[in-house]
Design an enzyme around this catalytic site. Structure first.
Site, mmCIF file in Angstrom:
data_model
loop_
_atom_site.group_PDB
_atom_site.id
_atom_site.type_symbol
_atom_site.label_atom_id
_atom_site.label_comp_id
_atom_site.label_asym_id
_atom_site.label_seq_id
_atom_site.Cartn_x
_atom_site.Cartn_y
_atom_site.Cartn_z
ATOM 1 C CB CYS A 356 28.829 68.808 45.556
ATOM 2 S SG CYS A 356 28.659 67.234 46.362
HETATM 3 O O1 KQY Z 1 28.091 65.487 44.241
HETATM 4 C C1 KQY Z 1 28.703 66.137 43.460
HETATM 5 N N1 KQY Z 1 29.962 66.399 43.680
HETATM 6 C C2 KQY Z 1 28.135 66.600 42.200
HETATM 7 C C3 KQY Z 1 26.837 66.072 41.896
HETATM 8 C C4 KQY Z 1 26.482 66.386 40.491
HETATM 9 C C5 KQY Z 1 25.111 66.072 40.188
HETATM 10 C C6 KQY Z 1 24.735 66.531 38.841
HETATM 11 N N2 KQY Z 1 23.364 66.343 38.614
#
Ligand code: KQY
Length: 364
Positions: A356
């Site tokens: 992420c």
């Molecule tokens: O898992 C993701 N792709 C992003 C997570 C975002 C979390 C924001 N608090």
């Protein structure tokens, strides 16, 4: 940099698989105190570890806010490029461009709308306007033209492709009320097919248990190569994760991809449930409109949230006995790549993991 009023499919561009060659990788520097404990200080150290690990395999660029530029430059090694990119948080997988390429060595960015994982319906913070500019800024830095979808919300973490016409996603995320609820499932498929140049979309139902992104696929499944996927798994039938992973397995076992292949599915076990501690919870600022981090809440931990670099795989370690098993499994799946684990609890505390916080720039 031009904004192109056409589509990748019409222009002969496709999204390559992450396992194909890259010219580099982007990361955004963490600092927001209502998501990262202690103003992001512990997370910054882990982001340095991730950037350093990836930079052994490909060029890494870290985007930092004007306030944090000097600190990021100081903390990151010389081989990592640091530039100013202001953003609302540090999830470049989701707010960055999805690059598409053609057979003539050209690369373009797809700049989806970003609304912090659900906008005013169930988004994780407000506002998100700086995040929504990140894809354009990266296209400028890369000197690549872009397609802009001002009316279609998508995060890069909600899709995985095989680069040969197949995309895998989850209904939980793409059909969620806070994203494109004005569109039917068929209309969403049409947009994806047009902008990523696809023939087939495989819909899983749900992502990892309690994933705050409405079940991004990148936490539960990853494409190893065309025809081969890794799936987050547990044998514990009392864990709510079991039913979700089993449902994914049943769907995948009964699907074929765009080329008509049956999928080879490899299970990677999740760690034992990881809960937020009192100290971790207390380190995060409480802000109206931002998802709170409460003591005892279970985090969406999964080894599947790894980054595939040129010649390497960078995966999260959780200090769990399953860490070693995940490493061995990844080594079997990627015999030609070096498998590098990075202790990643601090990223998990922010709501995601290594995949992420990274965005690859494919080699054109
Ligand atoms: O898992 C993701 N792709 C992003 C997570 C975002 C979390 C924001 N608090």
């Amino acid at each position: 940099m031009k904004t192109i009023d056409s589509s990748p499919k019409k222009d002969g561009f496709r999204m390559p698989g992450e396992f194909e060659k890259h010219t580099g990788c982007y990361i955004l520097w963490p600092e927001r105190p209502d998501n990262w404990r202690f103003g992001g200080k512990p997370a910054q150290k882990v982001f340095v570890d991730v950037a350093s690990a990836i930079s052994k395999f490909e060029q890494v660029t870290v985007g930092a806010s004007p306030e944090q530029y000097v600190n990021a430059r100081y903390m990151l090694p010389d081989e990592v490029r640091v530039v100013e990119i202001d953003s609302d948080d540090s999830w470049v997988r989701d707010c960055g461009p999805t690059f598409v390429k053609n057979d003539n060595g050209e690369l373009r960015g797809v700049d989806w709308s970003f609304n912090a994982w659900g906008g005013l319906v169930d988004g994780l913070y407000f506002p998100w306007d700086k995040d929504d500019q990140v894809a354009q800024k990266i296209c400028e830095l890369e000197n690549r033209d872009r397609y802009r979808l001002a009316d279609f919300v998508l995060e890069g973490g909600s899709i995985h492709v095989d680069g040969e016409g197949t995309l895998i996603t989850t209904e939980e995320c793409l059909l969620s009320e806070g994203r494109n609820s004005q569109l039917s499932k068929e209309q969403i498929e049409q947009v994806l097919k047009e902008y990523l140049n696809l023939e087939k979309i495989i819909w899983l139902k749900r992502g990892i248990y309690l994933d705050e992104t409405n079940g991004h696929v990148d936490n539960i499944l990853n494409y190893v190569r065309p025809g081969v996927v890794a799936l987050a798994w547990t044998d514990d039938q009392n864990d709510p994760q079991y039913e979700i992973s089993k449902e994914c397995l049943d769907i995948l076992e009964n699907e074929t991809d765009a080329k008509g292949r049956k999928l080879e599915i490899h299970k990677i076990h999740v760690p034992k449930p990881i809960l937020i501690t009192k100290e971790e919870s207390e380190g995060v600022d409480a802000v109206d409109g931002t998802l709170p981090r409460m003591e005892g809440d279970r985090l969406a931990a999964s080894y599947i949230n790894y980054y595939t670099a040129n010649g390497g795989v960078i995966f999260p370690l959780f200090g769990d006995p399953k860490d070693e098993e995940a490493k061995q499994k990844l080594a079997e799946l990627y015999p030609e790549r070096e498998i590098v684990g990075v202790p990643a609890r601090e990223i998990l505390l922010g709501g995601g993991n290594i995949h992420c916080i990274t965005q690859q720039v494919p080699k054109a």
